[in-house]
Each structure stands twice: as structure tokens, then as C-alpha cells.
Write a protein that holds these residues in place. Sequence first.
Motif: not given
Length: 289
Positions: A143-168
Motif C-alpha cells: 500500500w505504501g509502494k505498489k511495486n515494492a520488492a521483497d528486499d525493499e520491504i525487509y529493509e523498511a521492516l528492519k528500520t522500523a524495528q519490525a523485522l525481528e518479530f516478522v522473522e519469528e
Amino acid sequence: KLANLIITISKALACANRISAVFEQKPGITEKNHTCLEACEGAPAVEFKDMTFTYDGAREPALSNISFSVTRGQTVGIIGGTGSGKSTLVNLIPRFYDATEGGVLVDGHDVREYPLDQLRGKAGVVPQKAVLFHGTLRENMQWGKKNAADDEIYEALKTAQALEFVEEKAEGLELYIQAGGKNLSGGQRQRLTIARALVRKPEILIMDDSASALDFATDARLRKAIKESTQDMTVFIVSQRATTIRNADQIVVLDDGAMVGCGTHKELFENCEIYREICLSQLSKEEVQ
């Protein structure tokens, strides 16, 4: 059956009248220009020029005579009591409202001169209430970027401190999210909403009290990560926590719609009584220093 039919028809007519009234409503924000504008060289990223804003039907202005400028890459903290106009101030940047007097400038142009798509394409807004949609985590991020690639999403999740719980979660980006994010905690919803805004890599990031559900350690890591990974991004942080905005390049203090202070933490603590009161109500004298 006839009685039930009459009731159903009455309800349908009432709904139809309401829908018709919505369609007939004219938007208060209209585009005056459909040509994209180039940034003025040397102009501040955002500037408020003696800006006053009054809500329709209100007797008193919500914001009065606001003037300050922000250079590209700066982080600005907005703090003040409840109802002081913090959210209203940042909502004027993407032109959710129009200033009643004065103006709001982005890259040297009044926001009213921009096509809405271009102006709002420059800004990423994280609202007070974290809103997530029914679907997968990947779909929510896109919804933030229609054609966002997985790498871009993971980078944003890491910055937002959300990557840890997503990887769990075993599902990864296929993690199922209920409407409104009901299957997530408040802090998780907020971090995902921040990540969704970061995926776009906006020129201006507006965080409207969007880390209130995070603990202090996670909040500190989030602010550090945003500062390190968004060097050219202009960031506005609205918060009632003094710790969240104390390291900002400049802090704007609002009180009852008026700007009562603008400067660094040290300058405001020495010279702004309201900011000093906010700090001392939340922190000890040692922590404030």
C-alpha cells in the motif's frame, strides 16, 4: 411480510439519501495546478510563513502565527499538551487542510500550487492510529509502494524495528493480518505502519505520535535507525514524550495553538518554561541533562 418489507424499504431510502449526500459533497481541497513543480534551489524543505489555521465553523484558530523553516535532512520534534495543535500542524504539510492565513511551503513552493499527487508523493504519513488492512504482510506493505520488492520491504521492516518479530513468524511476508491488525499487538501494528511509510522512501516523513505503544528501548532503537538510514529525509516527529524528541535538530513547542518555543533541547530547557515543565514532569533533573 408486508410490515418487514416497509421497514426494509424505509431503511434503504434513508441509506440512499445519505449516500447521495456524500456524492454531492464538494471537496474543500482542490487542485489549482496539474503541472509538476521543480524544487527551488536552496529553499527549505518545509517552511511555515506566519501561518494561521481555523477549522470550519470554529470561533478561534487552532494554530496562530506559526513561523519556522526546516532544511532537508533535519529531524523536527513537535511537542505540547493535548489539544495544542500538534497533529493539525503536520497535517498541513501534505495539504489535508489549507492554511487560513499565511502559507506552508514545500521545496520553496506553496503547497496549494502543487498537484496533489506530487505533493503527497513527497510525504509519508504515519497516523496516530495504526491502520492495517485484511491480507498478507506483503500486501499491506505494498500500500505504501505498489511495486515494492521483497528486499525493499525487509529493509523498511528492519528500520522500523519490525523485522525481528516478522522473522519469528514462519510465514514471513505471507503473514496473514486481520482487518485492523487485530491479531497483532499495539506495538507491532505501529511498527508495521511505520515500515509501510518507509517503503516509499519519502522526502518528508511525518510520524504523528506513532510510537506511543512502543517501550522506551524499542523507541530509542527506532529513532536511531531512522536517523541512520534516512539521512536526506526530512522527519517530523509528533510526540508527548520528551525523550522521543530531545535529540531532534530542532524542537517546536506548541501551547493552545501558539508556538511558544523553537530550538534545541538545551536551548528550550533553559529558555522555554512550558518545555521545561514537560521535561521535568517526565524525567528527573539528571535525565533531562
